[in-house]
Scaffold this motif. Structure first.
Motif, PDB file in Angstrom:
ATOM      1  N   ALA A 277       0.833  -1.211   0.000  1.00  0.00           N
ATOM      2  CA  ALA A 277       0.000   0.000   0.000  1.00  0.00           C
ATOM      3  C   ALA A 277       0.866   1.258   0.000  1.00  0.00           C
ATOM      4  CB  ALA A 277      -0.935  -0.009   1.209  1.00  0.00           C
ATOM      5  N   LEU A 278       2.135   1.119   0.388  1.00  0.00           N
ATOM      6  CA  LEU A 278       3.052   2.263   0.375  1.00  0.00           C
ATOM      7  C   LEU A 278       3.927   2.246  -0.882  1.00  0.00           C
ATOM      8  CD1 LEU A 278       4.191   2.284   4.126  1.00  0.00           C
ATOM      9  CD2 LEU A 278       2.244   3.448   3.065  1.00  0.00           C
ATOM     10  N   GLY A 279       3.578   1.364  -1.818  1.00  0.00           N
ATOM     11  CA  GLY A 279       4.285   1.368  -3.103  1.00  0.00           C
ATOM     12  C   GLY A 279       5.317   0.268  -3.274  1.00  0.00           C
ATOM     13  N   HIS A 280       5.508  -0.588  -2.277  1.00  0.00           N
ATOM     14  CA  HIS A 280       6.488  -1.673  -2.430  1.00  0.00           C
ATOM     15  C   HIS A 280       5.956  -2.733  -3.389  1.00  0.00           C
ATOM     16  CE1 HIS A 280       8.226  -0.689   1.824  1.00  0.00           C
ATOM     17  NE2 HIS A 280       8.537   0.206   0.913  1.00  0.00           N
ATOM     18  N   ARG A 281       6.800  -3.130  -4.333  1.00  0.00           N
ATOM     19  CA  ARG A 281       6.425  -4.163  -5.292  1.00  0.00           C
ATOM     20  C   ARG A 281       7.183  -5.451  -4.971  1.00  0.00           C
ATOM     21  NH1 ARG A 281       5.091  -2.378 -10.583  1.00  0.00           N
ATOM     22  NH2 ARG A 281       4.136  -4.437 -10.464  1.00  0.00           N
ATOM     23  N   ALA A 282       6.799  -6.508  -5.666  1.00  0.00           N
ATOM     24  CA  ALA A 282       7.450  -7.803  -5.433  1.00  0.00           C
ATOM     25  C   ALA A 282       8.971  -7.686  -5.547  1.00  0.00           C
ATOM     26  CB  ALA A 282       6.923  -8.827  -6.430  1.00  0.00           C
ATOM     27  N   GLU A 283       9.437  -6.836  -6.464  1.00  0.00           N
ATOM     28  CA  GLU A 283      10.883  -6.695  -6.705  1.00  0.00           C
ATOM     29  C   GLU A 283      11.621  -6.218  -5.450  1.00  0.00           C
ATOM     30  OE1 GLU A 283       8.489  -5.856  -8.787  1.00  0.00           O
ATOM     31  OE2 GLU A 283       8.967  -7.265 -10.414  1.00  0.00           O
ATOM     32  N   GLN A 284      10.980  -5.349  -4.660  1.00  0.00           N
ATOM     33  CA  GLN A 284      11.620  -4.901  -3.410  1.00  0.00           C
ATOM     34  C   GLN A 284      11.777  -6.066  -2.432  1.00  0.00           C
ATOM     35  OE1 GLN A 284       9.564  -2.337  -4.727  1.00  0.00           O
ATOM     36  NE2 GLN A 284      10.239  -0.406  -3.840  1.00  0.00           N
ATOM     37  N   GLY A 285      10.737  -6.896  -2.375  1.00  0.00           N
ATOM     38  CA  GLY A 285      10.809  -8.076  -1.501  1.00  0.00           C
ATOM     39  C   GLY A 285      11.915  -9.011  -1.948  1.00  0.00           C
ATOM     40  N   LEU A 286      12.051  -9.166  -3.267  1.00  0.00           N
ATOM     41  CA  LEU A 286      13.108 -10.034  -3.807  1.00  0.00           C
ATOM     42  C   LEU A 286      14.487  -9.458  -3.523  1.00  0.00           C
ATOM     43  CD1 LEU A 286      11.510 -10.991  -7.212  1.00  0.00           C
ATOM     44  CD2 LEU A 286      12.100 -12.569  -5.367  1.00  0.00           C
ATOM     45  N   ALA A 287      14.608  -8.127  -3.626  1.00  0.00           N
ATOM     46  CA  ALA A 287      15.900  -7.491  -3.331  1.00  0.00           C
ATOM     47  C   ALA A 287      16.255  -7.723  -1.855  1.00  0.00           C
ATOM     48  CB  ALA A 287      15.827  -5.995  -3.637  1.00  0.00           C
ATOM     49  N   GLU A 302       8.469  -7.430   6.841  1.00  0.00           N
ATOM     50  CA  GLU A 302       7.409  -6.792   7.623  1.00  0.00           C
ATOM     51  C   GLU A 302       6.325  -6.224   6.719  1.00  0.00           C
ATOM     52  OE1 GLU A 302       8.567  -4.282  10.949  1.00  0.00           O
ATOM     53  OE2 GLU A 302       7.276  -2.696  10.196  1.00  0.00           O
ATOM     54  N   THR A 303       5.088  -6.588   7.016  1.00  0.00           N
ATOM     55  CA  THR A 303       3.966  -6.020   6.274  1.00  0.00           C
ATOM     56  C   THR A 303       2.794  -5.940   7.237  1.00  0.00           C
ATOM     57  OG1 THR A 303       2.735  -6.161   4.196  1.00  0.00           O
ATOM     58  CG2 THR A 303       3.030  -8.215   5.383  1.00  0.00           C
ATOM     59  N   HIS A 304       1.962  -4.939   7.098  1.00  0.00           N
ATOM     60  CA  HIS A 304       0.891  -4.736   8.082  1.00  0.00           C
ATOM     61  C   HIS A 304      -0.489  -5.041   7.518  1.00  0.00           C
ATOM     62  CE1 HIS A 304       4.180  -2.598  10.057  1.00  0.00           C
ATOM     63  NE2 HIS A 304       3.531  -2.835  11.177  1.00  0.00           N
ATOM     64  N   ARG A 305      -1.413  -5.219   8.434  1.00  0.00           N
ATOM     65  CA  ARG A 305      -2.808  -5.488   8.071  1.00  0.00           C
ATOM     66  C   ARG A 305      -3.365  -4.451   7.102  1.00  0.00           C
ATOM     67  NH1 ARG A 305      -7.503  -4.856  12.651  1.00  0.00           N
ATOM     68  NH2 ARG A 305      -6.850  -2.674  12.506  1.00  0.00           N
ATOM     69  N   PHE A 306      -2.984  -3.183   7.288  1.00  0.00           N
ATOM     70  CA  PHE A 306      -3.635  -2.134   6.485  1.00  0.00           C
ATOM     71  C   PHE A 306      -3.478  -2.338   4.982  1.00  0.00           C
ATOM     72  CE2 PHE A 306       0.048   0.142   4.981  1.00  0.00           C
ATOM     73  CZ  PHE A 306       0.985   0.127   6.003  1.00  0.00           C
ATOM     74  N   GLU A 319       0.846  -8.473  -5.326  1.00  0.00           N
ATOM     75  CA  GLU A 319       2.302  -8.344  -5.110  1.00  0.00           C
ATOM     76  C   GLU A 319       2.830  -9.475  -4.230  1.00  0.00           C
ATOM     77  OE1 GLU A 319       4.321  -6.421  -6.812  1.00  0.00           O
ATOM     78  OE2 GLU A 319       2.557  -5.613  -7.821  1.00  0.00           O
ATOM     79  N   VAL A 320       2.087  -9.874  -3.216  1.00  0.00           N
ATOM     80  CA  VAL A 320       2.521 -11.006  -2.379  1.00  0.00           C
ATOM     81  C   VAL A 320       2.614 -12.268  -3.242  1.00  0.00           C
ATOM     82  CG1 VAL A 320       1.901 -12.513  -0.441  1.00  0.00           C
ATOM     83  CG2 VAL A 320       1.589 -10.039  -0.235  1.00  0.00           C
ATOM     84  N   GLY A 325       5.954 -16.358  -5.911  1.00  0.00           N
ATOM     85  CA  GLY A 325       6.241 -17.098  -7.140  1.00  0.00           C
ATOM     86  C   GLY A 325       7.672 -16.859  -7.610  1.00  0.00           C
ATOM     87  N   LYS A 326       8.077 -15.604  -7.633  1.00  0.00           N
ATOM     88  CA  LYS A 326       9.424 -15.260  -8.087  1.00  0.00           C
ATOM     89  C   LYS A 326      10.492 -15.772  -7.120  1.00  0.00           C
ATOM     90  CE  LYS A 326       8.323 -11.092 -10.774  1.00  0.00           C
ATOM     91  NZ  LYS A 326       9.190 -11.235 -11.961  1.00  0.00           N
TER      92      LYS A 326
END
Ligand SMILES: [Zn+2]
Length: 396
Positions: A277-287, A302-306, A319-320, A325-326
């Motif tokens: 919701a703050l703009g993070h995409r799957a690629e950030q998680g992968l990084a 870390e990710t929140h309920r909101f 995105e999750v 998958g990636k």
């Protein structure tokens, strides 16, 4: 000019001596044999009813992925066990704090959704707190702060995210700033209550605790440990109060995975963020996964309920899904482990998961020391980077 070369080893020794404590701690931090990923999501539980549908969607999504051992990704859910009963507080003319617990009939859909995911092995409940605030502080703040008074007198199931940020800390009294410490008897009683509520609602002892807004103290650690908590999720430091500006503040210490707190509670570090919701995409998680894996650390995202409520929900789920998958495609040896198992593996130095060999541990250490603020720059300036680079080549 060349005569000055002998000064180099002296400079290196000075740099290494200056960072010795940190460098030794990084050497001691457990080095993982394989990439590990867990999504840590806080603030679920007592509160708004649309959580039930959000949890159902997450449960279905997590169930579609598998690591190479056949295990589904586990979302470690930081659970809030109670929320202000605004109607009852209004009826008592605001003189008394009353709450709705997660096992109240009014929250049946949320608890059912949580239990379904726990049964399927895709949710792991963690103690986030009885409330996501210190009730007496919220009641006191309502006397002077109209927003807080409106929150307490408003929606039937209010959102703690709507409270002023300092009041979202549980283990400090933030009705005034800087916030005031709680007494030991208050802390002991509250920890006893919340761990008992967790046991009653989930039928298991809370072994992992996530301090709301990462504000907690030695006394909280001791009180939790007395009731079975074995692991505390940290952001790599500890905050103990809210400062005059309302910001979380502490002694600035560094915390690494596997270090111990009061009564031997084990710390894990969660310092990677994935808030779609703050703009993070799957690629950030992968990084984040790539960086943590290079340092032989588990990735606690870390990710929140909101993220999963309201307008952002569909995009966040997408995105999750992409991230999982990636991650599976990029890391064939990836393991999905809940935080409790990550902590347990580090506590017993599980040889299946934790490195014992010199080479891989040295490789992890060399990757880790580059993440120490200023150290990498000093290493470059003094030429220490050259022998460190040669060491990296040797371990490769
Ligand atoms: Zn929280």
């Amino acid at each position: 000019m060349w005569a000055l070369l002998w000064l180099l080893p002296l400079a290196w020794a000075l740099v290494l001596a200056g960072y010795a404590k940190r460098l030794i701690a990084l050497w001691r931090e457990p080095a993982w044999r394989c990439p590990v990923l867990v999504i840590e999501s806080d603030d679920w539980g007592a509160g708004v009813l649309p959580q039930a549908a959000a949890l159902d969607a997450l449960r279905a999504l997590l169930g579609r992925h598998r690591d190479h051992t056949g295990r589904c990704p586990v979302m470690a859910l930081g659970i809030v066990l109670a929320i202000a009963d605004t109607g009852a507080i209004r009826a008592a003319a605001g003189r008394e704090y009353l709450y709705i617990a997660l096992d109240d009939a009014r929250l049946t859909p949320v608890l059912a959704a949580l239990r379904a995911g726990i049964t399927e092995g895709v949710f792991a409940p963690q103690l986030h707190g009885m409330e996501h605030y210190w009730p007496a502080a919220v009641m006191a703040a309502a006397q002077t702060d109209k927003r807080v008074a409106a929150w307490l007198a408003g929606d039937a199931l209010p959102r703690t995210e709507d409270l002023p940020a300092p009041l979202q800390s549980r283990w400090t009294a933030a009705a005034v700033l800087p916030s005031l410490p709680l007494s030991i008897p208050e802390i002991n009683a509250a920890a006893a209550d919340e761990t008992a509520a967790f046991q009653r609602i989930f039928g298991i002892t809370a072994q992992v605790a996530v301090p709301p807004t990462f504000v907690w103290s030695d006394a909280v650690e001791r009180a939790w440990a007395a009731h079975g908590v074995r692991c505390i999720v940290t952001p790599g430091t500890r905050h103990e109060y809210r400062d005059a500006q309302g910001r979380p503040a502490g002694d600035g210490r560094n915390i690494l995975n596997g270090e111990r707190g009061q009564d031997d509670v084990l710390y894990v570090v969660r310092d990677q963020y994935f808030e779609p919701a703050l703009g993070h995409r799957a690629e950030q998680g992968l990084a984040a996964l790539a960086q943590q894996t290079a340092c032989a650390r588990p990735t606690l995202l870390e990710t929140h309920r909101f993220n999963f409520l309201g307008e952002s929900a569909d995009a966040a789920l997408h995105e999750v899904d992409r991230l999982l998958g990636k991650a599976c495609a990029a890391y064939p040896a990836l393991r999905f482990l809940p935080t409790q198992e990550i902590a347990a593996a580090m506590a017993r130095r599980d040889a299946e998961l934790i490195e014992t060999g010199l080479h891989p541990r040295l490789r992890a250490w060399l990757a880790r020391i580059h993440t120490v603020p200023r150290f990498a720059k000093l290493a470059r300036l003094t030429g220490l980077a050259l022998p460190l680079w040669l060491l990296t080549k040797w371990t490769a």
